[in-house]
Design an enzyme around this catalytic site. Structure first.
Site, PDB file in Angstrom:
ATOM      1  N   LEU A  61      -5.153   2.298  -1.218  1.00 55.35           N
ATOM      2  CA  LEU A  61      -4.281   2.837  -0.171  1.00 55.35           C
ATOM      3  C   LEU A  61      -5.076   3.615   0.860  1.00 55.35           C
ATOM      4  CD1 LEU A  61      -1.146   3.984  -2.154  1.00 55.35           C
ATOM      5  CD2 LEU A  61      -1.368   2.061  -0.593  1.00 55.35           C
ATOM      6  N   ALA A  62      -5.941   4.521   0.394  1.00 53.44           N
ATOM      7  CA  ALA A  62      -6.694   5.340   1.347  1.00 53.44           C
ATOM      8  C   ALA A  62      -7.732   4.503   2.083  1.00 53.44           C
ATOM      9  CB  ALA A  62      -7.358   6.501   0.615  1.00 53.44           C
ATOM     10  N   GLY A  63      -8.515   3.750   1.339  1.00 52.07           N
ATOM     11  CA  GLY A  63      -9.591   2.977   1.944  1.00 52.07           C
ATOM     12  C   GLY A  63      -9.077   1.834   2.809  1.00 52.07           C
ATOM     13  N   ARG A 109       5.117  16.506 -14.997  1.00 61.11           N
ATOM     14  CA  ARG A 109       4.326  15.691 -15.915  1.00 61.11           C
ATOM     15  C   ARG A 109       3.510  16.499 -16.908  1.00 61.11           C
ATOM     16  NH1 ARG A 109       2.267  11.046 -11.643  1.00 61.11           N
ATOM     17  NH2 ARG A 109       4.311  10.108 -11.449  1.00 61.11           N
ATOM     18  N   HIS A 132      -4.039   9.513 -16.623  1.00 59.19           N
ATOM     19  CA  HIS A 132      -3.438   8.723 -15.564  1.00 59.19           C
ATOM     20  C   HIS A 132      -4.060   8.969 -14.195  1.00 59.19           C
ATOM     21  CE1 HIS A 132      -0.459   6.720 -13.203  1.00 59.19           C
ATOM     22  NE2 HIS A 132       0.011   7.827 -12.687  1.00 59.19           N
ATOM     23  N   GLU A 185      -7.567   9.706  -4.036  1.00 60.96           N
ATOM     24  CA  GLU A 185      -7.784  10.299  -5.353  1.00 60.96           C
ATOM     25  C   GLU A 185      -9.234  10.762  -5.542  1.00 60.96           C
ATOM     26  OE1 GLU A 185      -6.608   7.748  -8.586  1.00 60.96           O
ATOM     27  OE2 GLU A 185      -7.057   9.241 -10.120  1.00 60.96           O
ATOM     28  N   LEU A 206       0.628   8.195  -3.698  1.00 60.92           N
ATOM     29  CA  LEU A 206       0.708   7.166  -2.664  1.00 60.92           C
ATOM     30  C   LEU A 206       0.747   7.835  -1.299  1.00 60.92           C
ATOM     31  CD1 LEU A 206       3.308   4.728  -4.280  1.00 60.92           C
ATOM     32  CD2 LEU A 206       0.836   4.754  -4.475  1.00 60.92           C
TER      33      LEU A 206
END
Lengths: 638, 222, 245
Positions: free
Chosen positions: A43-45, A331, A402, A426, A442
């Site tokens: 997503l970032a790259g 979480r 995770h 991340e 995301l």
């Protein structure tokens, strides 16, 4: 050394807007002269490479998979947050900002989080324009759901495959730029070193995974968007190829590694079934919207079929402990609670490391067909793996590694302490603090890629001359020689153990001693075991095949070698942080009823480690965290 | 021209020409079935056709063109497809495709050969002249088509060739009929299985309709 | 359980490959198919042999990396299942299992079970996107998309790009893959502007990359681990015809 995050000052509401104005720009005609290397196409790259390419920069993007579309962002299920307030339920940028700071247990930089909340709305618009098929209602408006303990419905989703759809959106934008010739893709290519000249990032060394050839690439800026490192636990929800390698190579060249001990253990994963398992499978957190977690009250009931345990003998432990959030507790809290029950010998299933997630109440309330509509694909997946029908008997779940909140240290501009080296998604440490909330990974990946890096990289590039150092600089050859030496060393050990055996050993130590709960003693044990495993690796591993071909053993060996160095810094960080916060739980620091106890007086800082070499003490640098907009408070979900 | 070079364009051409050819065989079948309406009927039908003069020739030209397009692209596409999958699997299991679909090019070639034979036989009267000579006899002032057909199909070889060819047609249509529906874009998902079933049913109708004629003469029912 | 495997071994793209036979013992039915292959590889490494190279990554059925034809069926033939999600409980003790790579001219074999799927990338690059710019787009709710259309687009968008459709197609056609993207974007208002160019360019790229033509076998639909329906191919055909007028 005290690190400066270079966050803008003044009212937080204006911070990003003001900063955008204050930053320098690159003349449109000059943009193509700057070469940017993007490592990772998730997503970032993917979003970053596409956006930078579109702006006119000369972008080269690298990924180890055979296609940019396969990055592990694709596996995210639940959704993506945005402060749109479409449901009119009281959401706002400020609330998203507040929730994220609090959810991160007050260990994130305020300005970064504000910016994330602010651009979250643009992300949704961008994805819609790309054709991402978000869930809609019959009138055609975007649908929202509440997710991961948020008290507003701010999560946008595309069935149980939101990550896939968002990544395919970014991938489509990237494909468009490849066609336009602004981005050159290098699939099946793994970054194996960062080239630094006079303290500035100047390029990378990569290994072509098909031919095995080592290649040098110069760049005016190097951007790492290489994901997280929880495969250090061996069993995790990450893809098999996810590794710390790119980030660690940067760390070995001087980039600081921040908060490595902040790892997220996700509560709703399918329990491990045996010692041959290669990975764990996550099931969306959304399952907790309707499912109720319980274990038997009595140890002796644990082997009974769940249906034979009467209601009064069940312990709905989350509802008991956290009456207001119940099964929707964040979480870290839900994971620890599950572990507590199993430590109390009330776990269920093979190996007794599991708790029930029960849908019966929900099925009775709304009917099986509605549950099937909401979670059908997850029930199907569960059945595929466990051969059990979750409509008829409760699912068994257990927490699994995770996500890594920690990562390379970056300033407000997403630049590491090594000038010219940027880190996104991340792979950096920035916005999630000590715990990440559901549906915000995301958001961060796309925020960094679409709406942060295109601005902040210009500020850096505007101050340098493009193309001053290219592949003919001796530093590139030195790097290639070093990598080649390491590869030859690996191939010539010819020991007795396989790479995956040693990885399992490391994973076991990390999981048991530095996993969900850590103590001084366990961490010291880990710090003793890790170098032992590392020594055994370098003396007794068996890496077959040759360097000049497809060699998956060699790839894995290289990644494990980096994990074995990184794991030590991870454990040292966990040992030094004498407090419990978010995903970092030190058993010495808990309240009487077992809740995490933060120490804001001594630990309200980012711990950024400077690697000084194997067998040498890493140096800790601190970036103090100031909370001017959100009051430091005990994080309570009771 | 995208129509003749692209993958979908050529597929559409195959479907449309195929459909028109099916139109032709419907008419042809209806005409043929007149043989069951007594000896006179088919003779009247044949005379009527011949009286159309130039229309017949235009019709034949159109048919030839349709055939040419259908066959040319059929062969071209088949060759491309076999180039695209050069190496066979050691083991390959068919999951849903049918013998019909897999043998299109072969049944197509068989039909081509048959059509040539059929024209040489009933249109040009070059083969089986002992039977086709009957056409030169006038019955009630019309050429005796009925006897020509009867004498031809009483030969076991001729009947069996015709019946075999009709099986080829059956298999060709078994895939072709539903296929053109898909190719022209009329498939919403749920309709697919119904279309396939109807396609196969229609193929059976053609098989029975056409094969019945040589069959009844062969076994002497007529 | 104990199994006999026949695995395609091929050293490099130019080499001639062949099926090699291996025995694996003590396979648990809870293992996934790839974990069974991991076991085989551990044995091979310990026996001083080259392990079998195969593509895999997420091991949860979404990345599209894994790609094996098992006993003649792409991904093993279990409904809506990728190889990585296939579990050994689908097999029996004593089974013989044939494992081969995707075979198509457009997917040259790199090593053992690994193929080069770059051709699929080229098809996507030829038009599988909307040409929107980063930033400067309308509000997400400014474009209304009724649920049935959104659902239709989502059904098509589930494609994971694994290439099983190509591997299972008797013609090695990539029509299902291509049509999934064409159909997704054709039904959405955002994609309509470029619909004509997209369908032309993508189908042209498909042919140029060496894939075959679709002749409606529908094997792709059966093999697709995401259950992509061939109605999207029909949709592509419609879109193509629209583009011609």
């Amino acid at each position: 050394m005290i690190l400066d995050g270079k966050a803008p000052t003044g009212p937080i509401e204006k911070s990003w807007d003001k900063h955008r104005f204050d930053m320098k720009l690159v003349n449109p005609a000059n943009k193509r002269k700057f070469k940017i290397l993007m490592v990772g196409t998730g997503l970032a790259g993917g979003a970053g490479a596409a956006s930078l390419g579109e702006l006119g920069y000369n972008v080269e993007a690298f990924c180890y998979q055979d296609s940019a579309r396969r990055a592990h962002s694709i596996a995210a299920q639940g959704g993506i947050n945005a402060a749109k307030n479409y449901p009119n339920d009281g959401d706002s940028i400020y609330r998203l900002f507040y929730d994220t700071i609090k959810g991160g247990d007050f260990r994130a930089r305020e300005a970064d989080v504000w910016r994330l909340a602010q651009v979250s709305n643009n992300i949704i618009d961008q994805c819609v324009a790309q054709g991402v098929p978000f869930a809609r209602d019959y009138a055609g408006y975007l649908d929202n759901r509440s997710f991961g303990g948020a008290q507003v419905s701010r999560t946008f989703y595309a069935r149980g495959q939101t990550g896939q759809q968002l990544l395919l959106g970014a991938y489509s934008a990237l494909s468009r730029q490849v066609k336009a010739g602004t981005v050159k893709l290098h699939p099946r290519t793994e970054m194996v070193d960062l080239v630094v000249v006079d303290g500035v990032a100047r390029g990378i060394t990569v290994r072509n995974l098909i031919t095995g050839k080592l290649e040098s690439h110069w760049g005016d800026a190097v951007v790492l968007a290489t994901g997280g490192y929880v495969n250090v636990f061996y069993l995790s929800t990450n893809a098999m190829g996810c590794s710390v390698t790119a980030a660690w190579k940067a760390a070995k060249k001087g980039a600081y590694f921040a908060n490595p001990c902040y790892t997220q253990i996700h509560p709703t994963c399918i329990p491990q079934h045996g010692d041959k398992q290669s990975k764990l499978t996550l099931m969306s957190e959304s399952l907790r919207n309707d499912g109720r977690c319980w274990v038997p009250k009595k140890k002796e009931d644990c082997d009974k079929a769940p249906g034979d345990i009467p209601e009064e003998d069940r312990d709905y432990y989350l509802e008991r402990k956290y009456p207001s959030f119940g099964n929707l507790a964040p979480r870290d809290i839900a994971s620890r609670a599950a572990k507590e029950q199993c430590d109390d010998e009330r776990g269920v299933g093979p190996g007794k490391r599991g708790v029930y997630l029960d849908y019966q109440t929900a099925i009775d309330r709304v009917g099986e067909s509605t549950i099937a509509e909401r979670y059908g694909n997850l029930f199907e997946m569960y059945e595929k793996i466990t051969d059990e029908n979750a409509y008829q008997r409760p699912m068994r779940i257990y927490p699994a590694p995770h996500y890594s909140m920690g990562g390379l240290w970056v300033d407000y501009n997403c630049m590491s302490n090594v000038p010219g080296l940027f880190v996104l998604g991340e792979a950096n440490f920035s916005v999630h603090g000590a715990n990440r909330l559901g549906a915000s990974a995301l958001m961060q990946g796309l925020a960094d890629g679409y709406f942060v890096i295109p601005y902040t990289i210009a500020n850096y590039l505007a101050g340098i001359t493009p193309g001053t150092i290219k592949e003919d600089h001796p530093a590139f050859k030195e790097s290639v020689d070093q990598v080649e030496e390491d590869i030859n060393k690996l191939l010539n050990i010819n020991g007795k153990k396989t790479v995956s055996e040693l990885h399992r050993e490391l994973g076991k130590v990390m999981w048991e001693d530095a996993g969900m709960a850590r103590s001084d003693a366990s961490l010291k044990n880990a710090l003793q075991r890790i170098p032992e495993i590392r020594d055994e690796f370098w003396n007794n591993v068996n890496v077959t095949g040759e360097a000049g071909e497809i060699n998956q053993q060699l790839e894995n060996a290289g990644r494990l070698a980096d994990f074995l160095e990184f794991a030590e810094v991870f454990a040292k960080d966990a040992l030094h942080r004498e407090e419990s916060c978010g995903g970092h739980f030190r058993t010495e620091h808990q309240t009487d009823d077992g809740e995490a106890m933060r120490d804001d007086e001594n630990f309200a800082y980012v711990g950024a480690w400077e690697f000084k070499g194997v067998d040498k003490e890493p140096e800790l640098h601190k970036e103090p965290l100031k909370f001017e907009n959100v009051k430091l408070a005990v994080r309570s979900y009771k | 021209m995208h129509l003749t070079t692209s993958t979908v364009g050529r597929k559409v051409l195959m479907a449309v020409t195929g459909l028109l050819l099916v139109g032709f065989i419907i008419v042809h079948l209806l005409g043929n079935l007149s043989i069951f309406a007594g000896t006179e009927a088919i003779n009247i039908y044949a005379e009527k056709l011949h009286s159309l003069g130039p229309v017949v020739w235009i019709f034949r030209a159109v048919m030839l063109a349709l055939f040419a397009v259908h066959i040319t692209f059929g062969i071209q596409l088949s060759m491309e497809n076999s180039t695209a999958s050069p190496e066979a699997y050691a083991i390959k299991k068919r999951q849903i495709t049918t013998f019909s679909a897999e043998s299109m090019i072969y049944t197509g070639v068989i039909l081509l050969v048959f059509v040539v034979y059929h024209l040489l036989h009933f249109t040009m009267h070059v083969v089986h002249t002992d039977a086709t000579d009957a056409i030169n006899t006038l019955v009630n002032g019309r050429p005796d088509v009925y006897s020509m057909v009867k004498l031809s199909f009483e030969k076991a070889f001729v009947s069996l060739v015709y019946i075999a060819a009709m099986f080829a047609l059956f298999f060709h249509l078994g895939h072709g009929l539903s296929s053109f529906v898909q190719t022209l874009g009329f498939n919403n998902g749920p309709s697919q299985s119904k279309v396939i079933a109807v396609g196969k049913l229609v193929a059976v109708v053609f098989l029975i309709g056409y094969a019945m004629i040589p069959f009844v003469f062969l076994v002497g029912i007529k | 359980m104990n199994l006999t495997l026949h695995v395609w071994r091929q050293k490099g793209p130019q080499d001639k490959g062949k099926l090699e036979t291996y025995q694996v013992k003590g396979v648990s039915e809870d293992q996934s198919f790839l974990e069974m292959l991991d076991d085989l590889n551990e044995d091979l490494i310990k026996g001083g042999k080259d392990p079998v190279a195969f593509d895999h990554d997420c091991r949860e059925g979404i990345c599209g990396m894994c790609s094996q034809v098992i006993n003649g069926k792409a991904h093993g033939g279990q409904e809506r299942t990728t190889v990585c999600q296939l579990h050994m409980r689908s097999f029996n003790d004593g089974d013989e299992i044939f494992i081969e790579p995707w075979r198509a001219r457009a997917f040259p074999i790199q090593k053992d079970l690994i193929v080069d799927r770059n051709a699929l990338e080229v098809v996507m690059q030829s038009g599988g996107y909307t040409s929107c710019h980063t930033g400067g787009v309308a509000d997400g709710n400014a474009i209304l998309i009724p649920k049935p259309d959104a659902d239709y687009a989502m059904d098509a968008a589930e494609c994971i790009g694994c290439g099983a459709c190509v591997a299972s197609c008797p013609n090695s056609s990539a029509m299902l893959y291509t049509s999934a993207k064409v159909a997704q974007l054709a039904v959405l208002p955002q994609g309509k502007g470029e619909a004509k160019a997209r369908v032309k360019n993508m189908t042209e790229a498909m042919l140029d990359e060496g894939f075959g033509n679709c002749t409606n076998h529908y094997e792709c639909q059966e093999a697709c681990p995401k259950g992509i329906n061939v109605k999207f191919i029909a949709k592509l055909n419609r879109e193509y015809m629209k583009s011609m007028v």
